[in-house]
Design a protein around this motif. Structure first.
Motif, PDB file in Angstrom:
ATOM      1  N   THR A 137      67.789 -75.334   1.892  1.00 39.39           N
ATOM      2  CA  THR A 137      66.940 -74.818   2.967  1.00 39.39           C
ATOM      3  C   THR A 137      65.716 -74.156   2.362  1.00 39.39           C
ATOM      4  OG1 THR A 137      68.899 -74.416   4.290  1.00 39.39           O
ATOM      5  CG2 THR A 137      66.891 -73.280   4.957  1.00 39.39           C
ATOM      6  N   LEU A 138      64.547 -74.600   2.818  1.00 39.40           N
ATOM      7  CA  LEU A 138      63.317 -73.990   2.339  1.00 39.40           C
ATOM      8  C   LEU A 138      62.810 -73.052   3.427  1.00 39.40           C
ATOM      9  CD1 LEU A 138      60.460 -75.832   0.516  1.00 39.40           C
ATOM     10  CD2 LEU A 138      59.950 -74.145   2.268  1.00 39.40           C
ATOM     11  N   ARG A 139      62.792 -71.752   3.127  1.00 37.11           N
ATOM     12  CA  ARG A 139      62.363 -70.776   4.127  1.00 37.11           C
ATOM     13  C   ARG A 139      60.851 -70.640   4.061  1.00 37.11           C
ATOM     14  NH1 ARG A 139      66.864 -66.693   5.069  1.00 37.11           N
ATOM     15  NH2 ARG A 139      68.701 -67.940   4.617  1.00 37.11           N
TER      16      ARG A 139
ATOM     17  N   ASN B 233      59.608 -70.633  -6.812  1.00 36.29           N
ATOM     18  CA  ASN B 233      60.180 -71.738  -6.065  1.00 36.29           C
ATOM     19  C   ASN B 233      60.661 -71.231  -4.706  1.00 36.29           C
ATOM     20  OD1 ASN B 233      61.770 -73.721  -5.032  1.00 36.29           O
ATOM     21  ND2 ASN B 233      63.194 -73.823  -6.749  1.00 36.29           N
ATOM     22  N   PRO B 234      60.125 -71.781  -3.625  1.00 35.17           N
ATOM     23  CA  PRO B 234      60.471 -71.241  -2.308  1.00 35.17           C
ATOM     24  C   PRO B 234      61.936 -71.478  -1.934  1.00 35.17           C
ATOM     25  CG  PRO B 234      59.119 -73.211  -2.095  1.00 35.17           C
ATOM     26  CD  PRO B 234      59.176 -72.894  -3.541  1.00 35.17           C
ATOM     27  N   TYR B 235      62.638 -72.354  -2.662  1.00 38.92           N
ATOM     28  CA  TYR B 235      64.048 -72.565  -2.346  1.00 38.92           C
ATOM     29  C   TYR B 235      64.880 -71.338  -2.679  1.00 38.92           C
ATOM     30  CZ  TYR B 235      63.518 -77.435  -1.162  1.00 38.92           C
ATOM     31  OH  TYR B 235      63.174 -78.588  -0.540  1.00 38.92           O
TER      32      TYR B 235
ATOM     33  N   LEU C  86      55.958 -79.050  14.092  1.00 44.49           N
ATOM     34  CA  LEU C  86      56.508 -79.204  12.742  1.00 44.49           C
ATOM     35  C   LEU C  86      57.032 -80.621  12.560  1.00 44.49           C
ATOM     36  CD1 LEU C  86      58.542 -75.884  12.356  1.00 44.49           C
ATOM     37  CD2 LEU C  86      56.566 -76.572  11.003  1.00 44.49           C
ATOM     38  N   PRO C  87      57.003 -81.136  11.319  1.00 45.58           N
ATOM     39  CA  PRO C  87      57.634 -82.437  11.062  1.00 45.58           C
ATOM     40  C   PRO C  87      59.124 -82.372  11.414  1.00 45.58           C
ATOM     41  CG  PRO C  87      56.474 -81.627   9.102  1.00 45.58           C
ATOM     42  CD  PRO C  87      56.404 -80.556  10.115  1.00 45.58           C
ATOM     43  N   ARG C  88      59.740 -83.552  11.559  1.00 44.82           N
ATOM     44  CA  ARG C  88      61.108 -83.629  12.061  1.00 44.82           C
ATOM     45  C   ARG C  88      62.123 -82.777  11.305  1.00 44.82           C
ATOM     46  NH1 ARG C  88      62.706 -87.055  15.982  1.00 44.82           N
ATOM     47  NH2 ARG C  88      61.165 -88.625  16.549  1.00 44.82           N
ATOM     48  N   HIS C  89      61.974 -82.687   9.970  1.00 40.47           N
ATOM     49  CA  HIS C  89      62.990 -81.953   9.206  1.00 40.47           C
ATOM     50  C   HIS C  89      62.689 -80.461   9.162  1.00 40.47           C
ATOM     51  CE1 HIS C  89      59.797 -83.310   6.662  1.00 40.47           C
ATOM     52  NE2 HIS C  89      60.079 -82.382   5.785  1.00 40.47           N
ATOM     53  N   GLY C  90      61.649 -80.022   9.858  1.00 42.02           N
ATOM     54  CA  GLY C  90      61.348 -78.596   9.923  1.00 42.02           C
ATOM     55  C   GLY C  90      61.776 -78.023  11.261  1.00 42.02           C
TER      56      GLY C  90
ATOM     57  N   GLY D  57      46.103 -66.465   1.610  1.00 44.08           N
ATOM     58  CA  GLY D  57      47.244 -66.440   0.700  1.00 44.08           C
ATOM     59  C   GLY D  57      47.177 -67.672  -0.173  1.00 44.08           C
ATOM     60  N   GLU D  58      47.865 -67.615  -1.307  1.00 40.36           N
ATOM     61  CA  GLU D  58      47.823 -68.762  -2.206  1.00 40.36           C
ATOM     62  C   GLU D  58      48.424 -69.992  -1.539  1.00 40.36           C
ATOM     63  OE1 GLU D  58      48.838 -67.239  -6.603  1.00 40.36           O
ATOM     64  OE2 GLU D  58      49.783 -66.107  -4.998  1.00 40.36           O
ATOM     65  N   SER D  59      48.097 -71.134  -2.070  1.00 41.21           N
ATOM     66  CA  SER D  59      48.610 -72.394  -1.548  1.00 41.21           C
ATOM     67  C   SER D  59      50.140 -72.373  -1.564  1.00 41.21           C
ATOM     68  CB  SER D  59      48.083 -73.524  -2.432  1.00 41.21           C
ATOM     69  OG  SER D  59      48.678 -74.711  -2.054  1.00 41.21           O
ATOM     70  N   GLY D  60      50.763 -72.794  -0.467  1.00 40.08           N
ATOM     71  CA  GLY D  60      52.216 -72.847  -0.397  1.00 40.08           C
ATOM     72  C   GLY D  60      52.843 -71.607   0.205  1.00 40.08           C
ATOM     73  N   CYS D  61      52.032 -70.633   0.626  1.00 36.66           N
ATOM     74  CA  CYS D  61      52.626 -69.405   1.149  1.00 36.66           C
ATOM     75  C   CYS D  61      53.014 -69.544   2.623  1.00 36.66           C
ATOM     76  CB  CYS D  61      51.692 -68.216   0.950  1.00 36.66           C
ATOM     77  SG  CYS D  61      50.239 -68.271   1.997  1.00 36.66           S
ATOM     78  N   GLY D  62      52.689 -70.668   3.239  1.00 33.59           N
ATOM     79  CA  GLY D  62      53.169 -70.902   4.602  1.00 33.59           C
ATOM     80  C   GLY D  62      52.101 -70.827   5.677  1.00 33.59           C
ATOM     81  N   LYS D  63      50.847 -70.930   5.297  1.00 33.06           N
ATOM     82  CA  LYS D  63      49.775 -70.818   6.290  1.00 33.06           C
ATOM     83  C   LYS D  63      49.814 -71.997   7.270  1.00 33.06           C
ATOM     84  CE  LYS D  63      46.570 -70.758   3.054  1.00 33.06           C
ATOM     85  NZ  LYS D  63      47.380 -70.922   1.843  1.00 33.06           N
ATOM     86  N   SER D  64      49.898 -73.211   6.729  1.00 32.48           N
ATOM     87  CA  SER D  64      49.901 -74.383   7.613  1.00 32.48           C
ATOM     88  C   SER D  64      51.160 -74.424   8.465  1.00 32.48           C
ATOM     89  CB  SER D  64      49.812 -75.671   6.791  1.00 32.48           C
ATOM     90  OG  SER D  64      48.611 -75.720   6.075  1.00 32.48           O
ATOM     91  N   VAL D  65      52.288 -74.061   7.873  1.00 30.82           N
ATOM     92  CA  VAL D  65      53.540 -74.079   8.636  1.00 30.82           C
ATOM     93  C   VAL D  65      53.468 -73.059   9.776  1.00 30.82           C
ATOM     94  CG1 VAL D  65      56.034 -73.703   8.504  1.00 30.82           C
ATOM     95  CG2 VAL D  65      54.873 -74.945   6.678  1.00 30.82           C
ATOM     96  N   THR D  66      52.780 -71.934   9.550  1.00 26.92           N
ATOM     97  CA  THR D  66      52.577 -70.967  10.631  1.00 26.92           C
ATOM     98  C   THR D  66      51.848 -71.634  11.794  1.00 26.92           C
ATOM     99  OG1 THR D  66      52.434 -69.180   9.016  1.00 26.92           O
ATOM    100  CG2 THR D  66      51.557 -68.733  11.215  1.00 26.92           C
TER     101      THR D  66
HETATM  102  N1  ADP Z   1      56.528 -81.278   5.692  1.00 32.95           N
HETATM  103  C1  ADP Z   1      57.120 -80.430   4.828  1.00 32.95           C
HETATM  104  N2  ADP Z   1      58.332 -80.725   4.316  1.00 32.95           N
HETATM  105  C2  ADP Z   1      58.937 -79.875   3.450  1.00 32.95           C
HETATM  106  N3  ADP Z   1      58.410 -78.731   3.036  1.00 32.95           N
HETATM  107  C3  ADP Z   1      57.202 -78.386   3.509  1.00 32.95           C
HETATM  108  C4  ADP Z   1      56.490 -79.216   4.425  1.00 32.95           C
HETATM  109  N4  ADP Z   1      55.303 -78.627   4.718  1.00 32.95           N
HETATM  110  C5  ADP Z   1      55.286 -77.465   4.012  1.00 32.95           C
HETATM  111  N5  ADP Z   1      56.414 -77.328   3.294  1.00 32.95           N
HETATM  112  C6  ADP Z   1      56.749 -76.202   2.424  1.00 32.95           C
HETATM  113  O1  ADP Z   1      56.578 -75.009   3.135  1.00 32.95           O
HETATM  114  C7  ADP Z   1      55.950 -74.041   2.335  1.00 32.95           C
HETATM  115  C8  ADP Z   1      54.672 -73.591   3.006  1.00 32.95           C
HETATM  116  O2  ADP Z   1      53.767 -74.676   3.034  1.00 32.95           O
HETATM  117  P1  ADP Z   1      52.358 -74.629   3.738  1.00 32.95           P
HETATM  118  O3  ADP Z   1      52.475 -73.906   5.034  1.00 32.95           O
HETATM  119  O4  ADP Z   1      51.846 -75.991   3.780  1.00 32.95           O
HETATM  120  O5  ADP Z   1      51.508 -73.783   2.709  1.00 32.95           O
HETATM  121  P2  ADP Z   1      49.966 -73.424   2.780  1.00 32.95           P
HETATM  122  O6  ADP Z   1      49.922 -71.929   2.828  1.00 32.95           O
HETATM  123  O7  ADP Z   1      49.391 -73.945   1.512  1.00 32.95           O
HETATM  124  O8  ADP Z   1      49.407 -74.076   3.988  1.00 32.95           O
HETATM  125  C9  ADP Z   1      55.700 -74.673   0.975  1.00 32.95           C
HETATM  126  O9  ADP Z   1      56.734 -74.268   0.106  1.00 32.95           O
HETATM  127  C10 ADP Z   1      55.789 -76.144   1.266  1.00 32.95           C
HETATM  128  O10 ADP Z   1      56.328 -76.818   0.142  1.00 32.95           O
END
Ligand code: ADP
Ligand code: SF4
Ligand code: MG
Lengths: 337, 329
Positions: free
Chosen positions: A25-27, A288-290, A63-67, A46-55
């Protein structure tokens, strides 16, 4: 973070969005809260990968299907009426009436954000017809008008162009036109300048600023570039590993940063000193976000790390001055989890 | 695009002549010619053929000339639309082919329809429900379909139908229609027979196209424009239908070019096993008898059909994909 007030158009409470895969699970978002005031610009950095796009994707529930967003609230206020977007079904007609109409989004990659086999006009008109119930001809006229207002050259001709026939800057203008086509209350711009030429970046930012002032919408400006935030934002949220670590007004964040991570980010902006550029990057890399570190997630990289506290407990969010919130043990507050 | 198509059509002409030229010489290559084979057959039946009659026959067919002279004569007559005479049938090659070719085309057409009508929906289902039970099931079936050789599949089908209905499903028509002229009833009768060869011929192709469709759609489904379209407020099914399906179909259309030749060769093999009145049996016989104008004519016609198929797939692709229409190629 931040107290709720009546003029909030969007408020996010304790948002948690996870990705589930074979590796575990990736939080991606793990307890994020913030408020967006009507008509204001909130910068999220925030640095790349900190969750901005997922927010951003969690707010719109795309969110994509597995999110999955596993808990929290996303409250949208419209004319005094509050809707929790997370309580709506992901495919419900209510949320689909909000997407693109109340909350619109600009994406990072203008090339791949348009379907390559449809004209940009086709894709803009589709949005207009979906939400504004106009006839084809009316929607087309409206699309041309919007393209004109975002500074697209020869809009009545470019409307029939395919994305691959436009320059990067023009594609981003088309993207902005599409997002603004239904007069949204909230515009989320996810790194709108990252994928375009340096020369175009300033134009795109200026355009967003101008349209924001003109239409009076609230904007969430997502970027890893604090320079962009300094230029546009009223408030700033600093994110680290799926959480908010500091929130405040632009003045508070830039002139009185409290969190060691915010200070690190500010120090890593290249600045001219005695004729040469000086950059102090934050040491180490994003973990590692895991498996995020225990206690304060920033502790392995923190220069002010306090043994016995920081790696043990999660710091609570405290208000260090009115409207300025920090999650760090340096400012007191024990917690939780 | 028009430019491109013109160039493609012009290129077809030399291709046709090169392919038919090569096949002409390959057919010529074995020692002897049609007359040798014919005389051999007569002598096997105990007839005596005198040398003079043999030579007269050779001269009449032009077989006394060197191979390249015969070739030039053949090509020259082809420009006049004349494919030559079949020695064996004693009739113009064009008439022999014309009688059989509808059957070949019908089987190929039906297996073509079968391939795409089955493969596209299954590919879509597998991709949109990746790793579901349905996905695993169809993936398994597709691999089985790819693995079974056509002739074996044909024999198995014959046996299955025979053991279930007691009928031997040889041929393309019921007895009363075999020699009848084309009519609505004959057509309907053929429809009752054609599905078996069509499925046999199409199975391997179906399996391949399912894989192409699935991979291509999986690729498209995760493109940013899909999320953008969802962010506009379109429902997932509307998004899928309008964007990724529409784009994922392009690689599938471009498979038409190679599906057609494989369907035609597949049809030949299956026709031999099932005894269907198509080009296949007469082609085999023409090769055995060294009936070279007939064999050459069949190769010519098949090449022409294949090239036309590729051309059609190019036109379709340019029509549905603006990126191709607008690039100069
Ligand atoms: N479609 C996805 N499938 C799996 N993991 C994802 C996906 N999109 C983002 N992540 C993970 O979620 C975390 C946050 O990503 P993201 O929101 O894209 O970061 P950023 O701040 O650069 O926009 C990262 O660890 C990224 O690897
Ligand atoms: S809580 Fe401790 S480790 Fe975390 S930022 Fe504050 S001082 Fe650094
Ligand atoms: Mg991002």
């Amino acid at each position: 973070m931040a107290t709720e007030t009546a003029d909030d158009v969007l408020s996010v409470h304790d948002l948690k969005s996870y990705f589930f895969s074979r590796e575990g699970t990736l939080r991606a978002i793990d307890g994020l809260s913030f408020n967006l005031k009507a008509g204001k610009v909130l910068g999220i950095a925030g640095e790349s990968g900190c969750g901005k796009s997922v927010t951003a994707q969690s707010i719109l529930r795309i969110l994509p299907r597995h999110g999955k967003t596993v808990s929290g609230q996303v409250l949208l206020t419209r004319d005094g009426k509050v809707t929790d977007l997370l309580a709506l079904g992901e495919e419900s007609s209510e949320i689909r009436r909000i997407r693109g109409k109340e909350i619109a989004m600009i994406f990072q990659e203008p090339m791949t954000s348009f379907s390559p086999v449809h004209t940009i006009g086709d894709q803009i008109i589709e949005t207009i017809r979906l939400h504004r119930g106009l006839s084809k001809a009316q929607a087309r006229a409206s699309a041309i008008e919007i393209l004109e207002s975002v500074g697209m050259p020869h809009p009545s001709r470019t409307i029939d162009e395919y994305p691959f026939n436009l320059s990067g800057g023009m594609r981003q203008r088309a993207m902005i036109a599409m997002a603004l086509s239904c007069n949204p209350r909230v515009l989320i711009a996810d790194e709108p300048t990252t994928a375009v030429d340096v020369t175009i970046q300033a134009q795109v930012l200026e355009l967003i600023r101008q349209m924001q002032a003109q239409l009076g919408m609230a904007v969430i400006m997502i970027t890893h570039d604090l320079g962009v935030i300094a230029e546009l934002a009223d408030h700033v949220l600093i994110m680290y590993l799926g959480r908010g670590v500091e929130f405040g007004s632009v003045e508070q964040i830039f002139h009185n940063p409290k969190h060691p991570y915010t200070r690190g980010l500010l120090a890593s902006i290249p600045k001219l000193q005695k004729g040469h550029t000086l950059v102090e990057p934050i040491k180490g890399a994003v973990p590692n976000p895991y498996d995020a570190p225990a206690g304060c997630p920033f502790h392995p990289r923190c220069p002010q790390f306090m043994q016995g506290t920081c790696e043990v407990t999660m710091p609570q969010v405290v208000e260090v001055e009115p409207g300025h919130w920090v999650a760090c043990h340096l400012y007191g507050g024990e917690d939780q989890r | 695009m028009l430019d491109f198509l013109m160039r493609r059509m012009l290129l077809m002409i030399p291709t046709l002549f090169i392919v038919s030229g090569i096949s002409f010489f390959v057919i010529q290559a074995p020692p002897g010619d049609f007359v040798t084979a014919h005389v051999q057959r007569l002598e096997d039946r105990g007839q005596i053929v005198d040398r003079e009659a043999i030579e007269a026959m050779r001269a009449r067919y032009g077989l006394d000339q060197p191979a390249h002279v015969q070739y030039v004569r053949w090509i020259r007559s082809m420009f006049r639309g004349d494919l030559g005479m079949s020695f064996d049938w004693g009739a113009p090659v064009s008439r022999v082919i014309a009688r059989r070719i509808p059957n070949s085309l019908i089987i190929s057409l039906f297996s073509f329809l079968f391939v795409y009508a089955v493969a596209i929906p299954i590919g879509m289902l597998s991709a949109t429900r990746q790793y579901s039970v349905a996905d695993y099931f169809f993936t398994f079936v597709a691999f089985v379909g790819l693995g079974i050789p056509n002739f074996l599949f044909a024999l198995v089908m014959l046996w299955v139908v025979y053991s279930m209905t007691g009928q031997v499903l040889i041929g393309l028509f019921s007895a009363e229609y075999v020699d009848a002229a084309w009519s609505w009833a004959r057509f309907m009768d053929m429809l009752r027979h054609v599905w078996i060869p069509a499925i046999i011929v199409g199975t391997a192709g179906t399996a391949k196209i399912v894989r192409v469709m699935r991979a291509s759609l999986l690729d498209e489904l995760q493109k940013p424009y899909v999320m953008v379209a969802r962010a506009k407020g379109l429902s997932r099914s509307h998004v899928n239908y309008k964007y990724p399906f529409r784009i994922a179909i392009n690689p599938v259309v471009s498979t038409i070019g190679w599906t057609l030749p494989s369907l035609i060769t597949g049809e030949m093999l299956v026709s031999l096993v099932l005894g269907l009145p198509t080009l296949a049996p007469i082609f085999l016989r023409a090769l055995q008898m060294q009936d070279m104008y007939l064999a050459g004519g069949i190769v010519f016609v098949l090449t022409l059909l294949t090239l036309l198929g590729t051309l059609i797939s190019d036109i379709l692709l340019g029509w549905i994909d603006p990126r191709i229409r607008f690039s100069s190629m």
